[in-house]
Design a protein around this motif. Structure first.
Motif, PDB file in Angstrom:
ATOM      1  N   GLY A 122       0.792  -1.222   0.000  1.00  0.00           N
ATOM      2  CA  GLY A 122       0.000   0.000   0.000  1.00  0.00           C
ATOM      3  C   GLY A 122       0.821   1.267   0.000  1.00  0.00           C
ATOM      4  O   GLY A 122       0.266   2.360   0.079  1.00  0.00           O
ATOM      5  N   ARG A 123       2.159   1.174  -0.074  1.00  0.00           N
ATOM      6  CA  ARG A 123       3.014   2.360  -0.084  1.00  0.00           C
ATOM      7  C   ARG A 123       3.942   2.317  -1.290  1.00  0.00           C
ATOM      8  O   ARG A 123       4.607   1.316  -1.536  1.00  0.00           O
ATOM      9  N   TYR A 124       3.991   3.411  -2.022  1.00  0.00           N
ATOM     10  CA  TYR A 124       4.809   3.492  -3.226  1.00  0.00           C
ATOM     11  C   TYR A 124       5.605   4.787  -3.209  1.00  0.00           C
ATOM     12  O   TYR A 124       5.334   5.702  -2.430  1.00  0.00           O
ATOM     13  N   ARG A 125       6.577   4.892  -4.110  1.00  0.00           N
ATOM     14  CA  ARG A 125       7.351   6.126  -4.210  1.00  0.00           C
ATOM     15  C   ARG A 125       6.590   7.186  -5.005  1.00  0.00           C
ATOM     16  O   ARG A 125       6.815   8.370  -4.803  1.00  0.00           O
ATOM     17  N   GLN A 126       5.773   6.758  -5.928  1.00  0.00           N
ATOM     18  CA  GLN A 126       4.735   7.639  -6.464  1.00  0.00           C
ATOM     19  C   GLN A 126       3.408   7.014  -6.083  1.00  0.00           C
ATOM     20  O   GLN A 126       3.084   5.915  -6.502  1.00  0.00           O
ATOM     21  N   PHE A 127       2.658   7.713  -5.245  1.00  0.00           N
ATOM     22  CA  PHE A 127       1.349   7.227  -4.832  1.00  0.00           C
ATOM     23  C   PHE A 127       0.359   8.377  -4.992  1.00  0.00           C
ATOM     24  O   PHE A 127       0.685   9.412  -5.573  1.00  0.00           O
ATOM     25  N   HIS A 128      -0.845   8.201  -4.510  1.00  0.00           N
ATOM     26  CA  HIS A 128      -1.887   9.208  -4.744  1.00  0.00           C
ATOM     27  C   HIS A 128      -2.644   9.487  -3.454  1.00  0.00           C
ATOM     28  O   HIS A 128      -2.904   8.579  -2.667  1.00  0.00           O
ATOM     29  N   GLN A 129      -2.996  10.742  -3.271  1.00  0.00           N
ATOM     30  CA  GLN A 129      -3.712  11.137  -2.059  1.00  0.00           C
ATOM     31  C   GLN A 129      -4.966  11.942  -2.373  1.00  0.00           C
ATOM     32  O   GLN A 129      -5.038  12.629  -3.399  1.00  0.00           O
ATOM     33  N   LEU A 130      -5.925  11.833  -1.449  1.00  0.00           N
ATOM     34  CA  LEU A 130      -7.026  12.777  -1.333  1.00  0.00           C
ATOM     35  C   LEU A 130      -6.622  13.795  -0.276  1.00  0.00           C
ATOM     36  O   LEU A 130      -5.922  13.454   0.674  1.00  0.00           O
ATOM     37  N   ASP A 131      -7.091  15.031  -0.416  1.00  0.00           N
ATOM     38  CA  ASP A 131      -6.710  16.051   0.549  1.00  0.00           C
ATOM     39  C   ASP A 131      -7.866  17.015   0.758  1.00  0.00           C
ATOM     40  O   ASP A 131      -8.563  17.394  -0.198  1.00  0.00           O
ATOM     41  N   ALA A 132      -8.090  17.421   2.014  1.00  0.00           N
ATOM     42  CA  ALA A 132      -9.137  18.390   2.345  1.00  0.00           C
ATOM     43  C   ALA A 132      -8.596  19.364   3.386  1.00  0.00           C
ATOM     44  O   ALA A 132      -7.964  18.940   4.358  1.00  0.00           O
ATOM     45  N   GLU A 133      -8.807  20.656   3.162  1.00  0.00           N
ATOM     46  CA  GLU A 133      -8.274  21.693   4.043  1.00  0.00           C
ATOM     47  C   GLU A 133      -9.339  22.771   4.281  1.00  0.00           C
ATOM     48  O   GLU A 133     -10.108  23.096   3.372  1.00  0.00           O
ATOM     49  N   ILE A 134      -9.348  23.326   5.495  1.00  0.00           N
ATOM     50  CA  ILE A 134     -10.135  24.526   5.786  1.00  0.00           C
ATOM     51  C   ILE A 134      -9.162  25.590   6.287  1.00  0.00           C
ATOM     52  O   ILE A 134      -8.514  25.400   7.322  1.00  0.00           O
ATOM     53  N   ILE A 135      -9.030  26.679   5.541  1.00  0.00           N
ATOM     54  CA  ILE A 135      -8.071  27.725   5.871  1.00  0.00           C
ATOM     55  C   ILE A 135      -8.835  28.979   6.315  1.00  0.00           C
ATOM     56  O   ILE A 135      -9.769  29.413   5.651  1.00  0.00           O
ATOM     57  N   GLY A 136      -8.420  29.546   7.455  1.00  0.00           N
ATOM     58  CA  GLY A 136      -9.027  30.782   7.939  1.00  0.00           C
ATOM     59  C   GLY A 136     -10.143  30.583   8.938  1.00  0.00           C
ATOM     60  O   GLY A 136     -10.854  31.523   9.271  1.00  0.00           O
ATOM     61  N   ALA A 137     -10.302  29.356   9.435  1.00  0.00           N
ATOM     62  CA  ALA A 137     -11.321  29.069  10.451  1.00  0.00           C
ATOM     63  C   ALA A 137     -10.629  28.564  11.706  1.00  0.00           C
ATOM     64  O   ALA A 137     -10.058  27.475  11.710  1.00  0.00           O
ATOM     65  N   GLY A 138     -10.670  29.356  12.777  1.00  0.00           N
ATOM     66  CA  GLY A 138      -9.974  28.995  14.001  1.00  0.00           C
ATOM     67  C   GLY A 138     -10.843  28.288  15.021  1.00  0.00           C
ATOM     68  O   GLY A 138     -10.352  27.848  16.062  1.00  0.00           O
ATOM     69  N   GLU A 139     -12.137  28.138  14.744  1.00  0.00           N
ATOM     70  CA  GLU A 139     -13.039  27.546  15.729  1.00  0.00           C
ATOM     71  C   GLU A 139     -13.047  26.023  15.625  1.00  0.00           C
ATOM     72  O   GLU A 139     -12.768  25.438  14.574  1.00  0.00           O
ATOM     73  N   ALA A 140     -13.396  25.369  16.731  1.00  0.00           N
ATOM     74  CA  ALA A 140     -13.412  23.904  16.790  1.00  0.00           C
ATOM     75  C   ALA A 140     -14.409  23.295  15.812  1.00  0.00           C
ATOM     76  O   ALA A 140     -14.244  22.149  15.392  1.00  0.00           O
ATOM     77  N   ALA A 141     -15.429  24.062  15.445  1.00  0.00           N
ATOM     78  CA  ALA A 141     -16.437  23.546  14.502  1.00  0.00           C
ATOM     79  C   ALA A 141     -15.808  23.137  13.177  1.00  0.00           C
ATOM     80  O   ALA A 141     -16.283  22.206  12.515  1.00  0.00           O
ATOM     81  N   ALA A 142     -14.721  23.816  12.766  1.00  0.00           N
ATOM     82  CA  ALA A 142     -14.044  23.461  11.514  1.00  0.00           C
ATOM     83  C   ALA A 142     -13.403  22.077  11.629  1.00  0.00           C
ATOM     84  O   ALA A 142     -13.463  21.269  10.691  1.00  0.00           O
TER      85      ALA A 142
END
Length: 443
Positions: A122-142
């Motif tokens: 399951g690990r390669y030198r070229q592999f693929h990822q999904l990514d999700a980010e929330i930028i600019g939200a400091g509250e725990a709800a994020a």
């Protein structure tokens, strides 16, 4: 003439085809569907960045930077690096494109990642990822929303059973600094008993000793002080808000007070979704809050939280590969019929039905291949069909065969596509009617 030697693939890379590709695509399509439910906007990024983007954001002394990055000098003399993760590139894009005006900004991405590490399951030198980010939200709800997103993704992929969300808090800057000092003091007292790697980490990244896999390190790491004794009131409140939010949303979690992130810009929430179904390397999705990262790239103090997951590893957890999406197999008999088959396939595809032409080989073998491909129906075109304009439509599940024109075929296909859903709805209606009758109600 000497035989030409076929070049072999680079070690740690893969050619994804067949069942593996179906699994891969299913993970990506599910991610794309779920991220839209949460209002995340897609972003495409360069595969390579200036080396400084990753050296600064990941820390010059981390294993990723010192041992695993694919860095090279281009013809202009600039040092470039193939991305070893998404977050740093997204943070760079956030700053250089002036996306601060869109805060809080919810972004998602997927694509190839490059790390020079030992290939394993399951690990390669070229592999693929999904990514999700929330930028600019400091509250725990994020943090809660991101974790709900991750949990729903795993649920909809059908792989949530046996996957456990492990959760920890790293506290705010004040809490983290106090805990770090206590850890250094503890590990210094046992320095001579630590492994060589952990002795090196003690100087540059002491928190990483807590998740050391070396047998001689484990008793020392297990006896190290927990962060809870050093949490400020504000940090305790933040973590409580995260756990209360997860409980309210029905997301199961367990506390792992040894789960850490070594870099100083990580604050508060750290988490991993782990399983024992992939061997020792059991993390399938991981992330945390990185409120100090954007400052390391020259931006203002900006709160942010995110996660990443390996597409190949998620695909390996699927119980079975999704079935092929082919709905119609078109089987022409003769040259004229082959030309007609091209026209029929084109028209049906425009109507929204996946179609393929099975034009070579003996007729029986072509029909067998159509069944193997999972087609719902076959359209047979021969001399009689060309003369009459009525094509032979065969339901491959029942064997029923009828002469139909294109419009009638499309209507039949809609019925076949949703037959299971209609049967289930009819069964639900009958069950509801029986419940009403048994309760003595008249309507």
């Amino acid at each position: 003439m000497a035989k030409i030697q076929t070049p072999q693939p680079v070690r740690g890379t893969q050619d994804i085809f067949g069942e593996e590709q179906e699994r891969f695509q299913h993970v990506v399509e599910t991610f794309e569907r779920v991220r839209r439910l949460y209002g995340f906007r897609g972003v495409e990024l360069p595969v390579f960045e200036p080396t400084a983007v990753f050296a600064r954001s990941l820390g010059e002394t981390t294993d990723v930077v010192s041992k695993e990055m694919y860095s090279f000098e281009d013809r202009g003399g600039d040092s470039l690096t193939l991305r070893p993760e998404f977050t740093a590139g997204i943070s760079r894009a956030f700053l250089t494109n002036g996306w601060q005006q869109h805060m809080p900004l919810k972004l998602s991405a997927h694509g190839p990642i490059f790390r020079y590490e030992r290939p394993q399951k399951g690990r390669y030198r070229q592999f693929h990822q999904l990514d999700a980010e929330i930028i600019g939200a400091g509250e725990a709800a994020a943090d809660v929303e991101l974790l709900c997103f991750a949990d729903q993704l795993l649920q909809e992929l059908g792989i949530a059973d046996g996957v456990i969300l492990q959760l920890n808090t790293l506290g705010d800057a004040e809490s983290r600094d106090a805990w770090r000092d206590a850890l250094v003091e503890h590990f210094q007292a046992h320095r001579k008993d630590l492994s060589e790697d952990s002795q090196d980490r003690l100087e540059r990244n002491p928190l990483r000793i807590l998740d050391s896999k070396e047998r001689q390190d484990r008793p020392i790491a297990d006896a190290a002080p927990d962060i809870d004794a050093y949490l400020s009131t504000e940090a305790k409140d933040f973590f409580a808000q995260v756990t209360e939010g997860l409980d309210a949303c029905g997301v199961a979690w367990t506390r792992n007070s040894r789960l850490v992130r070594g870099l100083d810009y990580y604050r508060h929430t750290a988490f991993e979704f782990v399983t024992d179904r992939l061997g020792a390397q059991g993390t399938v999705l991981a992330g945390g809050r990185y409120d100090g990262l954007i400052e390391t790239l020259g931006g203002p103090a900006t709160p942010a939280v995110g996660w990443a997951a390996g597409i190949e590893r998620l695909g390996m957890l699927l119980a079975e590969a999704p079935e092929a999406s082919l709905e119609l197999a078109i089987v022409p008999v003769g040259n004229e019929a082959t030309v007609k088959a091209l026209s029929v396939a084109n028209e049906l595809r425009k109507t929204g039905f996946s179609s393929d032409i099975f034009g070579s080989g003996k007729f029986k073998k072509r029909m067998a291949r159509a069944n193997q491909a999972g087609a719902l129906a076959a359209i047979i075109i021969g001399e009689d069909e060309l003369a009459s304009g009525k094509l032979q439509f065969k339901n491959l599940a029942t064997g029923e065969q009828t002469g139909l024109d294109i419009a009638e075929i499309a209507e039949k296909m809609w019925d076949l596509r949703f037959a299971d859903d209609l049967d289930e709805l009819d069964s639900d209606i009958q069950a509801l009617e029986q419940d009403v009758m048994s309760s003595g109600e008249s309507d």
